[in-house]
Design a protein around this motif. Structure first.
Motif, mmCIF file in Angstrom:
data_model
loop_
_atom_site.group_PDB
_atom_site.id
_atom_site.type_symbol
_atom_site.label_atom_id
_atom_site.label_comp_id
_atom_site.label_asym_id
_atom_site.label_seq_id
_atom_site.Cartn_x
_atom_site.Cartn_y
_atom_site.Cartn_z
ATOM 1 N N LYS A 4 0.834 -1.204 0.000
ATOM 2 C CA LYS A 4 0.000 0.000 0.000
ATOM 3 C C LYS A 4 0.869 1.254 0.000
ATOM 4 C CE LYS A 4 -3.899 -2.212 2.384
ATOM 5 N NZ LYS A 4 -4.665 -2.306 3.654
ATOM 6 N N ALA A 11 0.842 4.163 -2.761
ATOM 7 C CA ALA A 11 0.605 5.556 -2.355
ATOM 8 C C ALA A 11 1.697 6.470 -2.904
ATOM 9 C CB ALA A 11 0.547 5.641 -0.828
ATOM 10 N N GLN A 35 1.259 7.021 -6.626
ATOM 11 C CA GLN A 35 0.135 7.873 -7.025
ATOM 12 C C GLN A 35 0.331 9.328 -6.612
ATOM 13 O OE1 GLN A 35 -3.254 5.804 -5.383
ATOM 14 N NE2 GLN A 35 -2.821 3.974 -6.580
ATOM 15 N N ALA A 59 1.741 10.950 0.175
ATOM 16 C CA ALA A 59 2.270 9.817 0.940
ATOM 17 C C ALA A 59 3.168 10.310 2.072
ATOM 18 C CB ALA A 59 3.047 8.889 0.006
#
Length: 313
Positions: free
Chosen positions: A191, A195, A198, A203
């Motif tokens: 994850k 993050a 993206q 993040a």
């Protein structure tokens, strides 16, 4: 740039190529099966590139030689220690993960903190690839190596006969993609990687350690790429120089799929594998690269972001 099959591997009729106007339904079906097998191998190879670009935003020009090293390490463990295939692959994965982590900590991590890091990291990875290629040549010599098939024998489906080994390659890649997808969606590190891919600033705001995530992503991509080298080494002969062929193919595939998109890389790999098989059947193997790059240019003109779009992992 031609990948050379092991003798004894199933060679569909298109392997001789250039039979336009004379091919049969059987030849077309063989070409489809061959394309799916090649596409599965290319998908496994391109995933490591997609992970590195998706998370760190750096194209790894040393990608191909990393795959070669994974294949050579597995060959070494199999031939010199008497280890079974599965333990050898597991040991190779562990070694490649820590090798990637070491490379990142000692070299890429400092480079990423410098001005113009985008250009300097690309040049560094290109130089590192050349260095590793020559070290591999010195360590293993120029003679070709290959990894034994996972299974012997073949399966007859109507008038088609496919090796169990090639069926196993497709199944292994499918399972591998599912496990990687589960890792990216269900684990904390997965994850965190998504993050960062993206939205790096977002993040960082939520407390994700960016440098630690970069290091883990590069190490994971190194292990994934090493695994693809094992699969490729069961199908094609390996030499220290073959990594550049694999790197160029991986580059075309991840750009076509959408830079940094793992799912896009898989779709593009299957498409290019099938196109390669049919072009070889109908026109001959010399037309494979022109056909690849015509499709590459046309799709980028019509859809510059690639088939799926960038950095979605």
């Amino acid at each position: 740039m031609t990948l050379i099959l092991h003798p004894g591997r199933s060679r569909s009729p298109q392997a001789t190529g250039g039979s336009i106007g004379r091919c049969t339904i059987k030849d077309l079906l063989y070409a489809l099966v061959s394309g799916l097998i090649s596409g599965s191998l290319y998908a496994s190879m391109a995933l490591g590139l997609a992970i590195v670009y998706g998370v760190i935003h750096v194209f790894n020009f040393g990608h191909g030689i990393v795959a070669v090293i994974g294949g050579y390490l597995t060959w070494l463990l199999l031939s010199q220690t008497g280890m079974g295939l599965i333990p050898a692959v597991v040991c190779m994965l562990v070694m490649m993960f820590f090798f990637g982590l070491l490379i990142f900590k000692l070299t890429l991590n400092p480079l990423l903190k410098t001005p113009n890091w985008e250009f300097s990291t690309i040049i560094f990875l290109l130089g590192l690839g050349i260095l590793l290629e020559n070290l591999t040549l010195q360590a293993f010599g120029p003679r070709v190596k290959y990894i034994p098939p996972f299974f012997e024998g073949s399966l007859k489906l109507g008038f088609l006969r496919v090796n169990w080994h090639e069926i196993s390659i497709i199944v292994i890649v499918l399972v591998f993609v599912v496990l990687l997808n589960l890792f990216l969606k269900r684990t904390w590190f997965g994850k965190a990687m998504r993050a960062v891919a993206q939205d790096m600033d977002g993040a960082r705001i939520v407390g994700i350690n960016i440098q630690q995530t970069f290091g883990f992503a590069f190490a994971l991509a190194t292990a994934v790429t090493g695994f693809s080298g094992v699969l490729l080494g069961t199908k094609y002969y390996m030499t220290p120089h073959i990594g550049w062929d694999w790197m160029v193919k991986g580059f075309v595939i991840i750009v076509l799929g959408g830079l940094g998109s793992a799912s896009g890389a898989i779709y593009a790999a299957l498409i290019m594998g099938i196109i390669e098989a049919y072009v070889t059947l109908l026109l001959g193997s010399l037309w494979v690269w022109p056909a690849w790059f015509v499709l590459f240019v046309v799709i980028l003109l019509l859809r510059p972001q690639g088939l799926v779009g960038g950095r979605t992992l």
